[in-house]
Design a protein around this motif. Structure first.
Motif, PDB file in Angstrom:
ATOM      1  N   UNK A  25      -2.489  42.068  33.547  1.00 27.29           N
ATOM      2  CA  UNK A  25      -1.310  42.448  33.059  1.00 27.29           C
ATOM      3  C   UNK A  25      -0.374  43.414  33.513  1.00 27.29           C
ATOM      4  N   UNK A  26      -0.551  43.522  34.781  1.00 30.03           N
ATOM      5  CA  UNK A  26       0.277  44.430  35.829  1.00 30.03           C
ATOM      6  C   UNK A  26       1.133  43.552  36.745  1.00 30.03           C
ATOM      7  N   UNK A  27       2.297  43.836  36.936  1.00 30.86           N
ATOM      8  CA  UNK A  27       3.074  43.311  37.956  1.00 30.86           C
ATOM      9  C   UNK A  27       3.864  44.206  38.658  1.00 30.86           C
ATOM     10  N   UNK A  28       3.866  44.158  39.765  1.00 30.38           N
ATOM     11  CA  UNK A  28       4.624  45.265  40.813  1.00 30.38           C
ATOM     12  C   UNK A  28       6.016  44.599  40.545  1.00 30.38           C
ATOM     13  N   UNK A  29       6.897  45.734  40.507  1.00 29.19           N
ATOM     14  CA  UNK A  29       8.482  45.435  40.477  1.00 29.19           C
ATOM     15  C   UNK A  29       9.137  46.643  41.573  1.00 29.19           C
ATOM     16  N   UNK A  30      10.388  46.457  41.401  1.00 29.78           N
ATOM     17  CA  UNK A  30      11.240  47.700  42.172  1.00 29.78           C
ATOM     18  C   UNK A  30      11.321  47.505  43.703  1.00 29.78           C
ATOM     19  N   UNK A  31      11.408  48.441  44.255  1.00 27.76           N
ATOM     20  CA  UNK A  31      11.864  48.512  45.494  1.00 27.76           C
ATOM     21  C   UNK A  31      10.609  47.937  46.551  1.00 27.76           C
ATOM     22  N   UNK A  32       9.413  48.201  46.326  1.00 31.19           N
ATOM     23  CA  UNK A  32       8.274  47.901  46.825  1.00 31.19           C
ATOM     24  C   UNK A  32       8.058  46.507  46.804  1.00 31.19           C
ATOM     25  N   UNK A  33       8.135  46.023  45.681  1.00 28.21           N
ATOM     26  CA  UNK A  33       8.179  44.586  45.428  1.00 28.21           C
ATOM     27  C   UNK A  33       9.196  43.557  46.106  1.00 28.21           C
ATOM     28  N   UNK A  52       6.716  54.070  42.871  1.00 25.08           N
ATOM     29  CA  UNK A  52       6.353  52.943  42.545  1.00 25.08           C
ATOM     30  C   UNK A  52       6.535  52.369  41.158  1.00 25.08           C
ATOM     31  N   UNK A  53       6.952  51.190  40.786  1.00 25.83           N
ATOM     32  CA  UNK A  53       7.060  50.638  39.385  1.00 25.83           C
ATOM     33  C   UNK A  53       6.267  49.564  39.247  1.00 25.83           C
ATOM     34  N   UNK A  54       5.520  49.480  38.212  1.00 27.35           N
ATOM     35  CA  UNK A  54       4.655  48.624  37.571  1.00 27.35           C
ATOM     36  C   UNK A  54       5.109  48.273  36.141  1.00 27.35           C
ATOM     37  N   UNK A  55       5.378  46.955  35.830  1.00 27.17           N
ATOM     38  CA  UNK A  55       5.623  46.311  34.522  1.00 27.17           C
ATOM     39  C   UNK A  55       4.289  45.780  34.054  1.00 27.17           C
ATOM     40  N   UNK A 139      10.298  39.187  34.858  1.00 23.53           N
ATOM     41  CA  UNK A 139       8.883  39.274  35.563  1.00 23.53           C
ATOM     42  C   UNK A 139       7.879  38.705  34.897  1.00 23.53           C
ATOM     43  N   UNK A 140       7.983  38.384  33.789  1.00 23.39           N
ATOM     44  CA  UNK A 140       6.932  37.827  32.823  1.00 23.39           C
ATOM     45  C   UNK A 140       6.759  36.204  33.411  1.00 23.39           C
ATOM     46  N   UNK A 141       7.993  35.616  33.939  1.00 24.02           N
ATOM     47  CA  UNK A 141       7.930  34.201  34.349  1.00 24.02           C
ATOM     48  C   UNK A 141       7.971  33.969  35.685  1.00 24.02           C
ATOM     49  N   UNK A 142       8.840  34.797  36.548  1.00 25.42           N
ATOM     50  CA  UNK A 142       8.878  34.548  37.898  1.00 25.42           C
ATOM     51  C   UNK A 142       8.134  35.886  38.620  1.00 25.42           C
ATOM     52  N   UNK A 143       6.989  35.213  38.944  1.00 21.85           N
ATOM     53  CA  UNK A 143       6.019  36.189  39.537  1.00 21.85           C
ATOM     54  C   UNK A 143       5.194  35.386  40.416  1.00 21.85           C
ATOM     55  N   UNK A 144       4.343  36.147  41.585  1.00 17.49           N
ATOM     56  CA  UNK A 144       3.608  35.221  42.438  1.00 17.49           C
ATOM     57  C   UNK A 144       2.376  36.453  42.752  1.00 17.49           C
ATOM     58  N   UNK A 145       1.313  36.064  43.140  1.00 15.34           N
ATOM     59  CA  UNK A 145       0.201  36.725  43.619  1.00 15.34           C
ATOM     60  C   UNK A 145       0.389  37.148  45.110  1.00 15.34           C
TER      61      UNK A 145
END
Length: 279
Positions: A25-33, A52-55, A139-145
């Motif tokens: 359920x956790x997605x890295x966002x923000x500058x580090x991403x 660090x920002x986590x969605x 970020x719920x749709x456009x994401x990668x591992x």
């Protein structure tokens, strides 16, 4: 590489470990991403962040363990009502001092169960553990591992596989952030520089495909449409506010006029492709 960024990455890995049961359920966002996608993106200004920002995706988030328990057990301090979604910890630097690092837990407003303005109020978790944020829906749709590694592998060999927001979703989120903070004390030229990093580091067609993907999902359609308007407003010309902010953020390492022109050209390229897709 800046020591503070190295420490911020270490704390990000600590937070990802702490939230291991909620990893899906956790997605890295923000500058580090952004940095993971773009690297140095042909910019003379070094990558730098101290947070660090986590969605969080509420549909995938379990109630156990509670977010506050997982993070507090890992040494993070919750800022409570005075800092909804804000978690802090400190790590030593090479001079023997302490560096405070902030981790923000964020929930896209469109899918947040909370009815108030700030607190996400996720079931099973402290009401103030995460906060609602407009513009994160993509970020719920456009994401990668991706595999996220330490920036100090000699002393910290960890590598963690986690979800990372895609560049299109990160662009949308940054545009909302710049717009919301414009004209306030919280406005930060670095946010506009992050937009430039995305435009330089990611192919225009790739960004356009991500934006089309987000536009096609009802959860993120409204935010994506608004972000497209903001993009033209903030970066459409060399004199637009976002272009000017990006140029200021590169001083004194880069030519200000050239940076503003680059923003105009790259933004124009993306807007042109998006316009073709609408036809």
């Amino acid at each position: 590489m800046d020591e503070l960024y190295v420490i911020a990455r270490r704390v990000l890995l600590d937070a990802l470990e702490a939230l291991g049961p909620h990893r899906d359920a956790t997605i890295l966002v923000g500058a580090q991403a952004i940095y993971l996608h773009t690297g140095e993106a042909e910019l003379a200004v070094a990558e730098y962040t101290i947070d660090a920002d986590l969605a969080l995706d509420p549909e995938l988030l379990d109630e156990i363990p509670p977010l506050e328990q997982a993070l507090q057990d890992a040494g993070f301090l919750h800022m409570g009502k005075s800092g909804v979604g804000v978690w802090k910890t400190s790590r030593p630097d090479r001079d023997g001092g302490d560096v405070e690092v902030q981790v923000d837990l964020l929930v896209p407003s469109a899918v947040s169960p909370g009815r108030g303005r700030r607190a996400a109020r996720l079931p099973g978790h402290d009401d103030n553990a995460a906060r609602k944020v407009d513009g994160l829906e993509g970020v719920l749709i456009d994401q990668v591992e991706m595999e996220i590694g330490s920036l100090d592998p000699d002393n910290d060999p960890r590598r963690i596989t986690a979800k990372v927001a895609g560049p299109g979703a990160l662009l949308v989120a940054k545009l909302f952030k710049i717009s919301e903070r414009k004209g306030t004390a919280r406005a930060n030229d670095k946010d506009a520089l992050d937009v430039l990093r995305i435009l330089q580091g990611i192919e225009t067609e790739t960004l356009a495909e991500s934006i089309a993907l987000m536009h096609g999902d009802e959860r993120s359609r409204a935010a994506t449409e608004r972000a497209t308007e903001l993009f033209e407003e903030l970066f459409g010309t060399r004199g637009s506010e976002g272009s000017v902010m990006a140029a200021r953020a590169t001083q004194p390492l880069m030519d200000e006029d050239q940076v503003r022109l680059t923003c105009e050209v790259l933004a124009g390229d993306l807007l042109a492709v998006l316009g073709e897709d609408d036809d």
